[in-house]
Design a protein around this motif. Structure first.
Motif, PDB file in Angstrom:
ATOM      1  N   ASN A  92       0.827  -1.196   0.000  1.00 52.11           N
ATOM      2  CA  ASN A  92       0.000   0.000   0.000  1.00 52.11           C
ATOM      3  C   ASN A  92       0.867   1.253   0.000  1.00 52.11           C
ATOM      4  O   ASN A  92       2.081   1.186   0.132  1.00 52.11           O
ATOM      5  CB  ASN A  92      -0.919  -0.007   1.228  1.00 52.11           C
ATOM      6  CG  ASN A  92      -1.817  -1.222   1.251  1.00 52.11           C
ATOM      7  OD1 ASN A  92      -2.557  -1.477   0.315  1.00 52.11           O
ATOM      8  ND2 ASN A  92      -1.743  -2.001   2.333  1.00 52.11           N
ATOM      9  N   SER A  93       0.219   2.414  -0.172  1.00 53.96           N
ATOM     10  CA  SER A  93       0.933   3.682  -0.100  1.00 53.96           C
ATOM     11  C   SER A  93       0.881   4.195   1.334  1.00 53.96           C
ATOM     12  O   SER A  93      -0.202   4.308   1.913  1.00 53.96           O
ATOM     13  CB  SER A  93       0.291   4.699  -1.039  1.00 53.96           C
ATOM     14  OG  SER A  93       0.408   4.283  -2.389  1.00 53.96           O
ATOM     15  N   THR A 127      -2.254   5.581   5.597  1.00 51.68           N
ATOM     16  CA  THR A 127      -2.193   4.481   4.636  1.00 51.68           C
ATOM     17  C   THR A 127      -3.292   4.641   3.601  1.00 51.68           C
ATOM     18  O   THR A 127      -4.458   4.833   3.944  1.00 51.68           O
ATOM     19  CB  THR A 127      -2.353   3.115   5.338  1.00 51.68           C
ATOM     20  OG1 THR A 127      -1.243   2.901   6.208  1.00 51.68           O
ATOM     21  CG2 THR A 127      -2.391   1.980   4.321  1.00 51.68           C
ATOM     22  N   LEU A 128      -2.900   4.574   2.331  1.00 50.53           N
ATOM     23  CA  LEU A 128      -3.843   4.497   1.218  1.00 50.53           C
ATOM     24  C   LEU A 128      -3.816   3.067   0.702  1.00 50.53           C
ATOM     25  O   LEU A 128      -2.761   2.553   0.320  1.00 50.53           O
ATOM     26  CB  LEU A 128      -3.458   5.460   0.091  1.00 50.53           C
ATOM     27  CG  LEU A 128      -3.929   6.912   0.194  1.00 50.53           C
ATOM     28  CD1 LEU A 128      -3.377   7.577   1.439  1.00 50.53           C
ATOM     29  CD2 LEU A 128      -3.543   7.695  -1.050  1.00 50.53           C
ATOM     30  N   PHE A 129      -4.959   2.405   0.726  1.00 52.68           N
ATOM     31  CA  PHE A 129      -5.022   1.007   0.346  1.00 52.68           C
ATOM     32  C   PHE A 129      -5.115   0.889  -1.177  1.00 52.68           C
ATOM     33  O   PHE A 129      -6.016   1.450  -1.802  1.00 52.68           O
ATOM     34  CB  PHE A 129      -6.208   0.322   1.015  1.00 52.68           C
ATOM     35  CG  PHE A 129      -6.088   0.261   2.509  1.00 52.68           C
ATOM     36  CD1 PHE A 129      -5.296  -0.697   3.116  1.00 52.68           C
ATOM     37  CD2 PHE A 129      -6.739   1.183   3.316  1.00 52.68           C
ATOM     38  CE1 PHE A 129      -5.157  -0.757   4.492  1.00 52.68           C
ATOM     39  CE2 PHE A 129      -6.613   1.138   4.691  1.00 52.68           C
ATOM     40  CZ  PHE A 129      -5.816   0.168   5.283  1.00 52.68           C
ATOM     41  N   GLU A 130      -4.177   0.154  -1.737  1.00 56.45           N
ATOM     42  CA  GLU A 130      -4.114   0.000  -3.186  1.00 56.45           C
ATOM     43  C   GLU A 130      -4.984  -1.163  -3.657  1.00 56.45           C
ATOM     44  O   GLU A 130      -5.691  -1.787  -2.867  1.00 56.45           O
ATOM     45  CB  GLU A 130      -2.655  -0.163  -3.618  1.00 56.45           C
ATOM     46  CG  GLU A 130      -1.773   1.027  -3.241  1.00 56.45           C
ATOM     47  CD  GLU A 130      -2.120   2.322  -3.984  1.00 56.45           C
ATOM     48  OE1 GLU A 130      -2.831   2.264  -5.005  1.00 56.45           O
ATOM     49  OE2 GLU A 130      -1.680   3.398  -3.527  1.00 56.45           O
ATOM     50  N   LEU A 164     -12.506   4.734   8.454  1.00 57.46           N
ATOM     51  CA  LEU A 164     -12.137   4.600   7.048  1.00 57.46           C
ATOM     52  C   LEU A 164     -12.633   5.815   6.267  1.00 57.46           C
ATOM     53  O   LEU A 164     -13.810   6.170   6.337  1.00 57.46           O
ATOM     54  CB  LEU A 164     -12.730   3.318   6.464  1.00 57.46           C
ATOM     55  CG  LEU A 164     -12.321   2.954   5.032  1.00 57.46           C
ATOM     56  CD1 LEU A 164     -10.815   2.712   4.955  1.00 57.46           C
ATOM     57  CD2 LEU A 164     -13.074   1.703   4.578  1.00 57.46           C
ATOM     58  N   SER A 165     -11.722   6.446   5.524  1.00 54.34           N
ATOM     59  CA  SER A 165     -12.059   7.611   4.721  1.00 54.34           C
ATOM     60  C   SER A 165     -11.596   7.374   3.289  1.00 54.34           C
ATOM     61  O   SER A 165     -11.279   6.247   2.911  1.00 54.34           O
ATOM     62  CB  SER A 165     -11.402   8.871   5.299  1.00 54.34           C
ATOM     63  OG  SER A 165     -11.788   9.088   6.637  1.00 54.34           O
ATOM     64  N   ARG A 189      -8.467   6.653  -3.185  1.00 52.32           N
ATOM     65  CA  ARG A 189      -8.141   5.402  -2.505  1.00 52.32           C
ATOM     66  C   ARG A 189      -8.785   5.385  -1.115  1.00 52.32           C
ATOM     67  O   ARG A 189      -8.864   6.435  -0.461  1.00 52.32           O
ATOM     68  CB  ARG A 189      -6.628   5.234  -2.340  1.00 52.32           C
ATOM     69  CG  ARG A 189      -5.832   5.200  -3.642  1.00 52.32           C
ATOM     70  CD  ARG A 189      -5.998   3.865  -4.331  1.00 52.32           C
ATOM     71  NE  ARG A 189      -5.091   3.729  -5.451  1.00 52.32           N
ATOM     72  CZ  ARG A 189      -5.369   4.085  -6.706  1.00 52.32           C
ATOM     73  NH1 ARG A 189      -6.543   4.636  -6.980  1.00 52.32           N
ATOM     74  NH2 ARG A 189      -4.491   3.907  -7.672  1.00 52.32           N
ATOM     75  N   PRO A 190      -9.192   4.215  -0.625  1.00 55.92           N
ATOM     76  CA  PRO A 190      -9.578   4.119   0.780  1.00 55.92           C
ATOM     77  C   PRO A 190      -8.378   4.491   1.642  1.00 55.92           C
ATOM     78  O   PRO A 190      -7.241   4.118   1.329  1.00 55.92           O
ATOM     79  CB  PRO A 190      -9.952   2.644   0.949  1.00 55.92           C
ATOM     80  CG  PRO A 190     -10.208   2.146  -0.435  1.00 55.92           C
ATOM     81  CD  PRO A 190      -9.305   2.930  -1.330  1.00 55.92           C
TER      82      PRO A 190
END
Length: 327
Positions: free
Chosen positions: A36-37, A51-54, A91-92, A97-98
């Motif tokens: 993830n990012s 964290t941005l979930f890929e 969660l946003s 990305r989530p």
């Protein structure tokens, strides 16, 4: 951890306005890992991780990961806790990305784990397994045996570019592990499934946190032990270190004793673990997105580990007789 999706400063500042964590002072991408990012945020209230979930992580599964971290933290396991925004949501969404913000944990991960580190992670893993017993949510392990053939097929045509003969080696091992020998009657529960050294923080030789639960799922607890055995108990030249294995298994067993069936199955589970990470590393190695700030991990490390595990006849080859029993 890695960075696949960049975030503009003004966009991030607006995003943080929905949280009570102060104003943004600085941020930087974290390049380690492959999934993830991730960004280290510095605000007027302190440090946090964004964290941005890929794409590999399904949005529908995120409540499991976030709920698990909250549950484990409430049971005394030191792990990241998701922060809720002013609307009460953990969660946003950011940059399409989530996204989630978690608290910052002190410590560093060990670049050269020693036996004390291995004992620490063994104890921490066992405590995590016990703490997860009453977690109500479940998630199947998509990267268990049934998920390995599709990974092989993704990489098979180019496997020999990485090492001559790798395609046939992988096919033979996959055929072996798919032939009905994988156990299905061992104790089950929530497992981390990715507890590598870079996912465990230490202060000195004391564990200060377990991180990155994006592979957590329900599976055999002993499979989690096998994953750690491969991840922690080899040297940089990929030779197996019996002293580290004895420290890891002993510490685990003093908190949660491995049954006789689990002990007997451990070499097979370690073979499966080695193949799983060899395949995912190979796929990632062959498919790094252009421009991604990411360092793919070496799949050949797990070729050597798998060859060792193929030679293991029983748990005695790991330097122990009955893990967890006092000497």
């Amino acid at each position: 951890m890695a960075v696949y999706t960049d975030v503009a400063a003004d966009e991030l500042a607006e995003f943080l306005g929905a949280y009570d964590i102060g104003e943004l002072l600085s941020y930087k991408g974290i390049a380690e890992g492959v999934e993830n990012s991730n960004f280290l945020l510095h605000t007027t209230a302190g440090y946090f991780i964004l964290t941005l979930f890929e794409k590999r992580v399904a949005k529908s599964e995120l409540p499991f990961f976030l709920g698990l971290m909250t549950h484990l933290a409430s049971r005394g396991i030191i792990c990241p806790e998701p922060l809720r925004n002013k609307s009460g949501d953990a969660l946003s969404s950011l940059s399409g990305r989530p996204a989630v913000i978690i608290n910052f944990l002190e410590g560093i991960w060990p670049r050269k784990p020693n036996a004390a580190h291995c004992a620490g992670v063994g104890e921490a893993l066992a405590k995590m397994h016990l703490a997860g017993r009453d977690f109500a949510m479940t998630r199947a392990n998509a990267l268990s045996v049934s998920g390995w053939r599709p990974l092989f097929e993704q990489a098979a045509s180019r496997a020999d570019e990485v090492q001559h003969g790798l395609r046939d080696f992988l096919r033979a091992e996959l055929d072996y592990l798919e032939a009905g020998i994988w156990p299905n009657d061992l104790p089950q529960g929530v497992i981390h499934a990715d507890l590598f050294p870079d996912n465990v923080f230490f202060l000195g030789e004391k564990v200060s946190g377990l991180i990155d639960f994006t592979f957590a799922c329900n599976d055999m607890l002993a499979y989690d032990v096998a994953i750690c055995l491969n991840a922690w108990c080899f040297e940089s030249d990929n030779s197996f270190n019996i002293t580290k294995a004895r420290a890891f298994l002993g510490a685990y067993g003093r908190v949660r004793a491995l049954s006789e069936a689990e002990q007997n199955a451990l070499p097979l589970l370690a073979r499966g673990s080695a193949l799983r990470f060899l395949l995912t590393r190979l796929v990632d190695f062959l498919n790094v997105p252009e421009g991604a700030l990411v360092r793919p991990k070496d799949p050949l490390e797990y070729v050597r580990k798998l060859r060792f595990q193929q030679s293991v006849a029983g748990i005695r080859d790991y330097g122990v007789e009955t893990p967890g029993l006092p000497a």
